[in-house]
Scaffold this motif. Structure first.
Motif, PDB file in Angstrom:
ATOM      1  N   TRP A  60      56.779 -13.669 -39.984  1.00 46.77           N
ATOM      2  CA  TRP A  60      57.446 -12.759 -40.842  1.00 46.77           C
ATOM      3  C   TRP A  60      56.036 -11.568 -41.062  1.00 46.77           C
ATOM      4  CZ3 TRP A  60      55.847 -10.682 -45.479  1.00 46.77           C
ATOM      5  CH2 TRP A  60      56.664  -9.595 -46.130  1.00 46.77           C
ATOM      6  N   GLY A  61      56.523 -10.470 -41.279  1.00 48.03           N
ATOM      7  CA  GLY A  61      55.123  -9.580 -41.464  1.00 48.03           C
ATOM      8  C   GLY A  61      54.487  -9.046 -40.381  1.00 48.03           C
ATOM      9  N   ASN A  62      53.332  -8.740 -40.598  1.00 43.99           N
ATOM     10  CA  ASN A  62      52.166  -8.435 -39.737  1.00 43.99           C
ATOM     11  C   ASN A  62      51.163  -9.586 -39.539  1.00 43.99           C
ATOM     12  OD1 ASN A  62      50.721  -6.870 -37.806  1.00 43.99           O
ATOM     13  ND2 ASN A  62      49.969  -5.709 -39.703  1.00 43.99           N
ATOM     14  N   PRO A  63      51.409 -10.840 -38.918  1.00 48.50           N
ATOM     15  CA  PRO A  63      50.540 -11.433 -38.461  1.00 48.50           C
ATOM     16  C   PRO A  63      49.145 -11.278 -37.898  1.00 48.50           C
ATOM     17  CG  PRO A  63      52.592 -12.433 -37.664  1.00 48.50           C
ATOM     18  CD  PRO A  63      52.635 -10.929 -38.000  1.00 48.50           C
ATOM     19  N   PRO A  64      48.058 -11.742 -38.325  1.00 51.61           N
ATOM     20  CA  PRO A  64      46.718 -11.256 -37.938  1.00 51.61           C
ATOM     21  C   PRO A  64      46.410 -11.645 -36.549  1.00 51.61           C
ATOM     22  CG  PRO A  64      46.403 -12.869 -39.330  1.00 51.61           C
ATOM     23  CD  PRO A  64      48.021 -12.775 -39.537  1.00 51.61           C
ATOM     24  N   ASP A  65      45.444 -11.210 -35.670  1.00 49.73           N
ATOM     25  CA  ASP A  65      45.183 -11.805 -34.404  1.00 49.73           C
ATOM     26  C   ASP A  65      44.030 -12.726 -34.841  1.00 49.73           C
ATOM     27  OD1 ASP A  65      43.851 -12.376 -32.255  1.00 49.73           O
ATOM     28  OD2 ASP A  65      43.137 -10.223 -31.692  1.00 49.73           O
ATOM     29  N   PRO A  66      44.490 -14.283 -34.503  1.00 44.39           N
ATOM     30  CA  PRO A  66      43.631 -15.441 -34.893  1.00 44.39           C
ATOM     31  C   PRO A  66      42.246 -15.084 -34.334  1.00 44.39           C
ATOM     32  CG  PRO A  66      45.229 -16.042 -33.306  1.00 44.39           C
ATOM     33  CD  PRO A  66      45.724 -14.305 -33.863  1.00 44.39           C
ATOM     34  N   ALA A  67      41.954 -14.656 -33.034  1.00 46.35           N
ATOM     35  CA  ALA A  67      40.758 -14.337 -32.378  1.00 46.35           C
ATOM     36  C   ALA A  67      39.963 -13.451 -33.318  1.00 46.35           C
ATOM     37  CB  ALA A  67      41.156 -13.851 -31.111  1.00 46.35           C
ATOM     38  N   GLU A  68      40.416 -12.562 -33.765  1.00 48.65           N
ATOM     39  CA  GLU A  68      39.735 -11.327 -34.910  1.00 48.65           C
ATOM     40  C   GLU A  68      39.093 -12.191 -35.975  1.00 48.65           C
ATOM     41  OE1 GLU A  68      40.286  -7.710 -37.561  1.00 48.65           O
ATOM     42  OE2 GLU A  68      41.780  -8.019 -35.854  1.00 48.65           O
ATOM     43  N   VAL A  69      40.164 -13.185 -36.522  1.00 53.30           N
ATOM     44  CA  VAL A  69      39.666 -13.703 -37.749  1.00 53.30           C
ATOM     45  C   VAL A  69      38.673 -14.961 -37.498  1.00 53.30           C
ATOM     46  CG1 VAL A  69      40.282 -15.272 -39.480  1.00 53.30           C
ATOM     47  CG2 VAL A  69      41.973 -13.544 -38.854  1.00 53.30           C
ATOM     48  N   GLN A  70      38.839 -15.558 -36.198  1.00 51.90           N
ATOM     49  CA  GLN A  70      37.799 -16.619 -35.880  1.00 51.90           C
ATOM     50  C   GLN A  70      36.273 -15.837 -35.770  1.00 51.90           C
ATOM     51  OE1 GLN A  70      39.928 -17.891 -32.234  1.00 51.90           O
ATOM     52  NE2 GLN A  70      39.694 -19.921 -33.147  1.00 51.90           N
ATOM     53  N   GLN A  71      36.412 -14.806 -35.028  1.00 50.52           N
ATOM     54  CA  GLN A  71      35.252 -14.339 -34.682  1.00 50.52           C
ATOM     55  C   GLN A  71      34.528 -13.605 -36.024  1.00 50.52           C
ATOM     56  OE1 GLN A  71      36.483 -11.291 -32.003  1.00 50.52           O
ATOM     57  NE2 GLN A  71      36.921 -12.892 -30.185  1.00 50.52           N
ATOM     58  N   ALA A  72      35.375 -13.255 -36.974  1.00 50.10           N
ATOM     59  CA  ALA A  72      34.877 -12.596 -38.127  1.00 50.10           C
ATOM     60  C   ALA A  72      34.281 -13.370 -39.107  1.00 50.10           C
ATOM     61  CB  ALA A  72      35.764 -11.387 -38.683  1.00 50.10           C
ATOM     62  N   THR A  73      35.010 -14.760 -39.486  1.00 51.72           N
ATOM     63  CA  THR A  73      34.807 -15.606 -40.324  1.00 51.72           C
ATOM     64  C   THR A  73      34.172 -16.981 -39.991  1.00 51.72           C
ATOM     65  OG1 THR A  73      37.077 -16.991 -39.975  1.00 51.72           O
ATOM     66  CG2 THR A  73      36.910 -14.738 -41.397  1.00 51.72           C
ATOM     67  N   GLY A  74      33.895 -17.391 -38.748  1.00 51.06           N
ATOM     68  CA  GLY A  74      33.600 -18.872 -38.637  1.00 51.06           C
ATOM     69  C   GLY A  74      34.485 -19.657 -38.567  1.00 51.06           C
ATOM     70  N   VAL A  75      35.695 -19.418 -39.240  1.00 56.74           N
ATOM     71  CA  VAL A  75      36.716 -20.404 -39.360  1.00 56.74           C
ATOM     72  C   VAL A  75      37.445 -20.561 -37.663  1.00 56.74           C
ATOM     73  CG1 VAL A  75      39.313 -20.807 -40.038  1.00 56.74           C
ATOM     74  CG2 VAL A  75      37.526 -20.341 -41.574  1.00 56.74           C
ATOM     75  N   SER A  76      37.671 -21.862 -37.449  1.00 46.15           N
ATOM     76  CA  SER A  76      38.035 -21.982 -35.922  1.00 46.15           C
ATOM     77  C   SER A  76      39.656 -22.719 -36.016  1.00 46.15           C
ATOM     78  CB  SER A  76      37.418 -22.810 -35.150  1.00 46.15           C
ATOM     79  OG  SER A  76      37.173 -24.113 -35.881  1.00 46.15           O
ATOM     80  N   TRP A  77      39.944 -23.270 -36.979  1.00 45.92           N
ATOM     81  CA  TRP A  77      41.377 -24.008 -36.961  1.00 45.92           C
ATOM     82  C   TRP A  77      42.296 -23.027 -38.080  1.00 45.92           C
ATOM     83  CZ3 TRP A  77      43.030 -29.257 -35.507  1.00 45.92           C
ATOM     84  CH2 TRP A  77      41.986 -29.759 -34.683  1.00 45.92           C
ATOM     85  N   PHE A  78      43.535 -23.403 -37.451  1.00 48.62           N
ATOM     86  CA  PHE A  78      44.437 -22.723 -38.607  1.00 48.62           C
ATOM     87  C   PHE A  78      45.701 -23.812 -38.792  1.00 48.62           C
ATOM     88  CE2 PHE A  78      42.575 -19.416 -36.429  1.00 48.62           C
ATOM     89  CZ  PHE A  78      42.211 -18.291 -37.425  1.00 48.62           C
ATOM     90  N   THR A  79      46.202 -23.664 -39.926  1.00 55.37           N
ATOM     91  CA  THR A  79      47.805 -24.350 -40.110  1.00 55.37           C
ATOM     92  C   THR A  79      48.576 -23.381 -39.672  1.00 55.37           C
ATOM     93  OG1 THR A  79      46.373 -25.682 -41.820  1.00 55.37           O
ATOM     94  CG2 THR A  79      48.756 -25.807 -41.769  1.00 55.37           C
ATOM     95  N   LEU A  80      49.418 -23.572 -38.887  1.00 57.49           N
ATOM     96  CA  LEU A  80      50.215 -22.823 -38.219  1.00 57.49           C
ATOM     97  C   LEU A  80      51.631 -23.326 -38.751  1.00 57.49           C
ATOM     98  CD1 LEU A  80      50.710 -20.447 -36.121  1.00 57.49           C
ATOM     99  CD2 LEU A  80      50.962 -21.875 -34.267  1.00 57.49           C
ATOM    100  N   ALA A  81      52.541 -22.335 -39.298  1.00 52.77           N
ATOM    101  CA  ALA A  81      53.505 -22.615 -40.196  1.00 52.77           C
ATOM    102  C   ALA A  81      54.934 -22.022 -39.272  1.00 52.77           C
ATOM    103  CB  ALA A  81      53.506 -22.109 -41.567  1.00 52.77           C
ATOM    104  N   PHE A  82      55.937 -22.446 -39.423  1.00 54.18           N
ATOM    105  CA  PHE A  82      56.463 -23.642 -39.879  1.00 54.18           C
ATOM    106  C   PHE A  82      57.272 -24.168 -38.763  1.00 54.18           C
ATOM    107  CE2 PHE A  82      55.830 -21.472 -43.556  1.00 54.18           C
ATOM    108  CZ  PHE A  82      55.186 -22.341 -44.488  1.00 54.18           C
TER     109      PHE A  82
END
Length: 341
Positions: free
Chosen positions: A63-85
């Motif tokens: 739903w909505g406007n999901p972010p690009d996970p690669a952008e989030v990884q590169q910007a934050t250092g978080v590497s894993w995501f809980t992918l729903a559902f």
């Protein structure tokens, strides 16, 4: 203790989607899930909180406007995501949101992107709405088979079982889920499990945890959602700590753990910004929660959701496209990304 829908992962934030979260059981298999460290002694095994999946904010493609996970990884250092559902299509067959194919669509592209960036995903089964596998599958063996189908499709190191609402409140479904998880753990050596569910301000009730302990199921991280407590004007950092202390006490009582071991088997999944009940969880609250999690070495530190972790384009729209607070993009994710266990 009754569980209002607002405690079962956001009727507001997920009401426009097929599902929400409440019991999250995250499973992680294999030694590669842990960060590099000195070889531990037999007496001091590596804790789950030392692993990268311990900080895996929810990402929702449905739903909505999901972010690009690669952008989030590169910007934050978080590497894993809980992918729903992961849900039921009306039978005991797992599909994303109960409708998208298990492989070959946007969700597989997300997995591939995250793995290319050096991370991985924790698929989340269940939620507040939609058809639940836990309800659609006839028995624990069939439910374990549905979980296994997703594990095999992606060679998973982790799964997240999110149980709430009618499913959480049903003793039959709780027991079916527990028995299915016992089978999945037996069939997948090294599989790490989280269970996430609703909580009141004093912590969760002991129904799911007590049944699991009585059944011989030991999970790695019981996870509560410490928000939707009743409206604006509350100190959400203090309430989060209070509820998680209550979780620790419940886990300790059920399993006979020490305080330290009970904290290490406890986790939390917060909500960034304005919650369904119009509470506000600020970046300052996240800093306090991070310090609390670090002090007690919690098994899991997550939140709903990275989709919301960005400024709103205008007035807060009461949805999951932004947090509703004044922030820079990915500010909440950057805070929890510092968690070292």
């Amino acid at each position: 203790m009754s569980h209002a829908l607002s405690h079962g992962r956001r009727p507001l934030s997920r009401r426009l989607r097929p599902v929400a979260t409440a019991v999250a059981v995250a499973a992680v298999a294999g030694g590669t899930a842990f960060t590099a460290q000195a070889e531990p002694s037999a007496a001091t095994p590596p804790t789950l909180a030392a692993a990268p999946q311990a900080v895996a904010p929810y990402l929702y493609n449905g739903w909505g406007n999901p972010p690009d996970p690669a952008e989030v990884q590169q910007a934050t250092g978080v590497s894993w995501f809980t992918l729903a559902f992961v849900l039921s299509d009306g039978t005991c067959d797992p599909k994303w949101d109960g409708s998208r194919p298990l492989t070959g669509d946007v969700d597989q592209r997300t997995v591939d992107t995250v793995r290319k960036g050096g991370g991985d995903v924790v698929p989340s089964f269940g939620g507040a709405s939609g058809n639940k596998l836990e309800e659609s599958c006839a028995d624990s063996d069939a439910l374990a088979g549905a979980y296994q189908k997703v594990i095999d499709a992606y060679g998973l190191k982790a799964i997240d079982i999110d149980i709430e609402g009618d499913a959480y409140n049903s003793a039959v479904i709780q027991q079916k889920t527990i028995d299915a998880l016992k089978k999945v753990k037996a069939d997948n050596a090294g599989l790490v499990t989280y269970v996430t569910f609703p909580s009141d301000q004093g912590g969760p009730d002991d129904s799911m945890i007590g049944r699991a302990a009585d059944s011989g199921l030991e999970v790695d991280g019981w996870t509560i959602m410490p928000f939707d407590f009743g409206g604006a004007g509350q100190n959400m950092a203090d309430l989060t700590e209070q509820a998680t202390d209550g979780l620790k006490n419940t886990v300790k009582s059920a399993y006979g753990y020490s305080d330290d071991d009970a904290y290490r088997h406890s986790g939390l999944s917060s909500m960034n910004g304005i919650t369904d009940n119009q509470e506000t969880v600020t970046t300052g609250d996240f800093e306090s929660i991070l310090a609390y999690a670090s002090e007690h070495h919690l098994a899991r530190l997550s939140f709903w959701s990275v989709n919301r972790d960005r400024p709103c384009p205008g007035a807060y729209p009461n949805d999951d496209t932004c947090s509703g607070v004044d922030q820079d993009a990915w500010q909440f994710t950057k805070i929890f990304a510092r968690y070292q266990g």
